[in-house]
Design a protein around this motif. Structure first.
Motif, PDB file in Angstrom:
ATOM      1  N   VAL A 560       0.861  -1.178   0.000  1.00 32.48           N
ATOM      2  CA  VAL A 560       0.000   0.000   0.000  1.00 32.48           C
ATOM      3  C   VAL A 560       0.901   1.233   0.000  1.00 32.48           C
ATOM      4  N   TRP A 561       0.760   2.078  -1.037  1.00 38.64           N
ATOM      5  CA  TRP A 561       1.583   3.283  -1.142  1.00 38.64           C
ATOM      6  C   TRP A 561       0.834   4.477  -0.569  1.00 38.64           C
ATOM      7  N   GLU A 562       1.572   5.347   0.072  1.00 43.39           N
ATOM      8  CA  GLU A 562       0.990   6.585   0.593  1.00 43.39           C
ATOM      9  C   GLU A 562       1.648   7.763  -0.127  1.00 43.39           C
ATOM     10  N   ASP A 563       0.924   8.366  -1.054  1.00 35.99           N
ATOM     11  CA  ASP A 563       1.482   9.434  -1.887  1.00 35.99           C
ATOM     12  C   ASP A 563       1.908  10.643  -1.070  1.00 35.99           C
ATOM     13  N   LEU A 643       3.948   2.302   2.551  1.00 38.43           N
ATOM     14  CA  LEU A 643       5.262   2.503   1.931  1.00 38.43           C
ATOM     15  C   LEU A 643       5.293   3.815   1.158  1.00 38.43           C
ATOM     16  N   ALA A 644       6.493   4.328   1.018  1.00 38.54           N
ATOM     17  CA  ALA A 644       6.687   5.567   0.249  1.00 38.54           C
ATOM     18  C   ALA A 644       8.043   5.503  -0.458  1.00 38.54           C
ATOM     19  N   VAL A 645       8.124   6.125  -1.626  1.00 37.28           N
ATOM     20  CA  VAL A 645       9.398   6.248  -2.328  1.00 37.28           C
ATOM     21  C   VAL A 645       9.388   7.585  -3.064  1.00 37.28           C
ATOM     22  N   MET A 662      14.817   7.837  -2.029  1.00 41.29           N
ATOM     23  CA  MET A 662      14.551   7.597  -0.612  1.00 41.29           C
ATOM     24  C   MET A 662      13.362   6.658  -0.471  1.00 41.29           C
ATOM     25  N   PHE A 663      13.588   5.520   0.148  1.00 39.83           N
ATOM     26  CA  PHE A 663      12.522   4.579   0.500  1.00 39.83           C
ATOM     27  C   PHE A 663      12.131   4.836   1.953  1.00 39.83           C
ATOM     28  N   ALA A 664      10.847   4.735   2.237  1.00 41.05           N
ATOM     29  CA  ALA A 664      10.387   4.953   3.623  1.00 41.05           C
ATOM     30  C   ALA A 664       9.162   4.075   3.880  1.00 41.05           C
ATOM     31  N   CYS A 665       8.913   3.851   5.150  1.00 33.44           N
ATOM     32  CA  CYS A 665       7.703   3.118   5.554  1.00 33.44           C
ATOM     33  C   CYS A 665       7.263   3.597   6.930  1.00 33.44           C
ATOM     34  N   LYS A 666       5.986   3.451   7.199  1.00 34.17           N
ATOM     35  CA  LYS A 666       5.475   3.685   8.551  1.00 34.17           C
ATOM     36  C   LYS A 666       4.507   2.546   8.882  1.00 34.17           C
ATOM     37  N   TYR A 667       4.508   2.146  10.135  1.00 35.12           N
ATOM     38  CA  TYR A 667       3.659   1.014  10.529  1.00 35.12           C
ATOM     39  C   TYR A 667       3.354   1.127  12.027  1.00 35.12           C
ATOM     40  N   ARG A 668       2.292   0.431  12.437  1.00 38.30           N
ATOM     41  CA  ARG A 668       1.905   0.455  13.856  1.00 38.30           C
ATOM     42  C   ARG A 668       2.830  -0.479  14.636  1.00 38.30           C
TER      43      ARG A 668
END
Length: 671
Positions: A560-563, A643-645, A662-668
């Protein structure tokens, strides 16, 4: 009533694309050359725009373009006012459009043509005997294949051919209009005559490069074309067969043949005899050979004197001559010259960043053994967009000299006694700064005093350099004759002849000054980037998203991407590039604050930036996966993983690019 601005812009873009597709460029050049040759009287100096438009219409160019542009006229008709009169043939609307298209074509292709100036029209009419590609299958329509591109430089003018598929007989059909002019004051508006052109010894430097299906560029050949034979040919037209030789270890091996046609226009009123041309060329070669012989004698004497100072000098890296890509030995001072970047680069540090993002590649060698020496001419280095440390150092030194700094190339070693070249600048206050051309890093040199007591605190060097044998630029060459060649203890007072043995500046000038010898290739100007940073960034980002999704699917993970999170990564990438260019860190506070606001309580954020100097997304992704930190983000498992890039491409002259990903992610977070 005129077209709205957006419609007019769209129409121009469509016409431009269609003209390129039809290769109208080459056809118009041939017609202009023919028209000037046939219709311009010897005593006439001007050729009107109307004459050129008539020539284009007479030969059917305008009609062909109009037929191809039917889709344009159909779309535009509805925006044009109707006319009560509809004569046979073209309607008023079509007639108006025809005039505008004719003017646009003419403006597009004749903007740089001045009928009062002299031009050399160089046509490449095909290639043959490229035997390495004898078994190359003919590419299918739309198929990606390896291509040849021919790059030219002549008297501050640069050209580039259309890429053609690699083959035993590559289909080169391109024309280049080279203006022949004098650079001395007062000659700027005068048309060069035969005698004037005979004294212009600058060759046409031709560089052939090969681009494979992955975008990797290889230097195939470098050739200096003597064009002045056309001055003694009938009607100012001559055909030549140019044999291209390989580079480096293959400089004695033929790689292929180009059929070249040279033509002067307007036609010369007074032709020279071939004997006069041959005599002039022979005298120049003789003069060059004599100057080079005298410099060689001087260099040998200088070296003998240098060895007499201390026998151990024989092991120091004192580089007086270096081989270029054609295997020709040239004084190292000839590889450096003050080079101005115009408005393409604004500061010396930005110039260092530009040189840094050009690719690093050692000269290829067949088989094992030591390093193959190959100091490329500047055009060859720029065309293939990569080179060895000496190529980078020579270019950076030339740019710093252009900015008015006192710059030198240093030749020595780094860790493990590996030969290396870097750049040094000497400030008016005596400050010595080292510039590493491969990384863009700068180091202030503070010498260690070997006579200080053992317990005295000495500065610890941050630079990677171990020994230094010599320094040089376009005017000076100095050998290090201090007791130790260790960079740590070296004193860089270049005026002290007890520490640095200089060569005669007059001797260097005799073979390295511009125009001193005919064997000295002129320096080309830098070209602006042809890469669209926004489009390239978007394309790479989309490709990386697809690669990440496929990789996670193979692991049984959803993606799942978060723009919005992807967008928030942009300031960080801009900040990293700004820091590389200026050595100043700025903007991180705002980036960190935005990320804190975007990551809810109880969630974890991870980011991984990485830098490349190429634009191959698949290759970059494979590199990223080799990093444990990046791999952990891409393969992140957890609750509510997003996820984000973000990709930011920063363009520099010669289409060099700094690519930040830059790759990034956020999660609980789950306990």
């Amino acid at each position: 009533m005129s077209l709205p601005a957006d419609k007019a812009s769209e129409l121009k873009q469509l016409i431009h694309q269609q003209l390129n597709k039809m290769d109208v460029h080459g056809r118009i050049r041939e017609i202009l050359a023919e028209t000037i040759r046939e219709e311009l009287a010897p005593d006439q100096q001007q050729l009107s725009t109307e004459d050129l438009v008539k020539a284009l219409k007479r030969r059917g160019i305008i009609d062909d373009v109009m037929k191809e542009l039917n889709f344009v006229t159909d779309n535009v008709d509805q925006d044009l006012p109707t006319s009560p009169k509809q004569p046979a043939g073209f309607s008023d609307r079509q007639s108006t459009l025809l005039k505008k298209i004719s003017s646009y074509i003419l403006l597009h292709f004749t903007a740089n043509i001045d009928p009062t100036r002299r031009y050399l029209y160089l046509q490449v009419l095909g290639g043959k005997a490229f035997l390495e590609h004898l078994q190359e299958p003919e590419p299918l329509p739309g198929q990606v294949c390896s291509t040849f591109t021919l790059c030219l430089h002549f008297r501050n003018q640069r050209f580039r051919s259309k890429p053609v598929p690699c083959a035993c007989e590559p289909d080169f059909h391109d024309g280049f209009l080279l203006e022949v002019h004098r650079e001395s004051l007062g000659d700027g508006t005068r048309m060069a005559d035969s005698t004037t052109m005979l004294s212009i010894s600058d060759p046409v430097h031709m560089v052939l490069i090969k681009t494979d299906i992955f975008g990797e560029i290889t230097l195939v050949a470098s050739y200096f074309l003597e064009w002045r034979s056309v001055l003694g040919s009938e009607n100012g037209i001559t055909n030549l067969t140019v044999e291209l030789m390989g580079v480096g270890t293959e400089s004695k091996v033929s790689v292929g043949i180009l059929n070249v046609k040279l033509e002067m226009y307007p036609t010369l009123n007074q032709m020279l005899s071939q004997e006069v041309v041959n005599t002039q060329l022979a005298l120049e070669r003789q003069k060059t050979a004599e100057r080079e012989r005298l410099f060689l004698i001087y260099a040998k004497q200088w070296w003998r004197e240098y060895l007499q100072i201390r026998p151990s000098h024989n092991s120091r890296l004192v580089k007086i001559f270096a081989q270029d890509e054609n295997g020709i030995n040239r004084p190292v001072c000839s590889y450096v010259r003050p080079l101005r970047a115009g408005r393409l680069l604004d500061t010396p540090r930005q110039a260092a960043r530009f040189v840094n993002v050009l690719g690093y590649e050692r000269a290829p060698v067949i088989g094992g053994g030591g390093k193959q020496e190959q100091w490329c001419t500047l055009l060859a280095f720029l065309c293939r967009n990569k080179g060895d440390c000496e190529d980078h150092a020579n270019l950076l030194c030339s740019l710093l000299l252009g900015y008015g700094l006192e710059a030198f190339v240093c030749v020595g070693t780094k860790a493990k006694a590996v030969p290396h070249a870097w750049v040094m600048t000497s400030g008016t206050d005596g400050t010595i700064t080292f510039w590493e051309s491969l990384t863009g890093h700068r180091y202030i040199h503070k010498p260690v005093n070997p006579d200080e007591p053992a317990l005295a605190e000495q500065p610890k060097p941050l630079y990677p350099y171990r020994t230094i044998g010599c320094v040089f630029n376009h005017q000076m060459f100095l050998g290090n004759c201090q007791p130790s060649d260790s960079v740590e203890v070296c004193v860089f007072d270049l005026n002290d002849e007890s520490k640095w043995k200089p060569m005669s500046e007059e001797a260097i000038k005799s073979v390295c000054a511009p125009g001193a010898t005919t064997s000295l290739p002129p320096f080309p100007p830098l070209c602006a980037s042809m890469v669209d940073a926004s489009i390239t960034s978007n394309e790479m980002e989309m490709q990386l998203k697809l690669l990440v999704s496929e990789h996670r699917k193979d692991l049984g993970l959803t993606t799942v991407w978060e723009d919005q999170l992807s967008y928030l990564l942009s300031p960080a990438l801009a900040s990293y590039e700004f820091e590389r260019t200026t050595s100043i860190s700025a903007g991180n506070e705002e980036f960190q604050d935005a990320i804190r606001r975007a990551v809810p309580d109880g969630h974890t954020f991870k980011g991984f930036p990485i830098h490349f100097v190429y634009r191959n997304a698949r290759r970059a992704f494979a590199t990223c996966l080799r990093s444990p930190f990046c791999e952990e983000i891409i393969c992140c498992r957890g609750d509510q993983v997003r996820l984000a890039v973000r990709v930011r491409v920063f363009t520099y002259p010669e289409s060099a690019c700094a690519v930040w990903i830059m790759f990034a992610c956020k999660y609980r977070s789950v306990l």
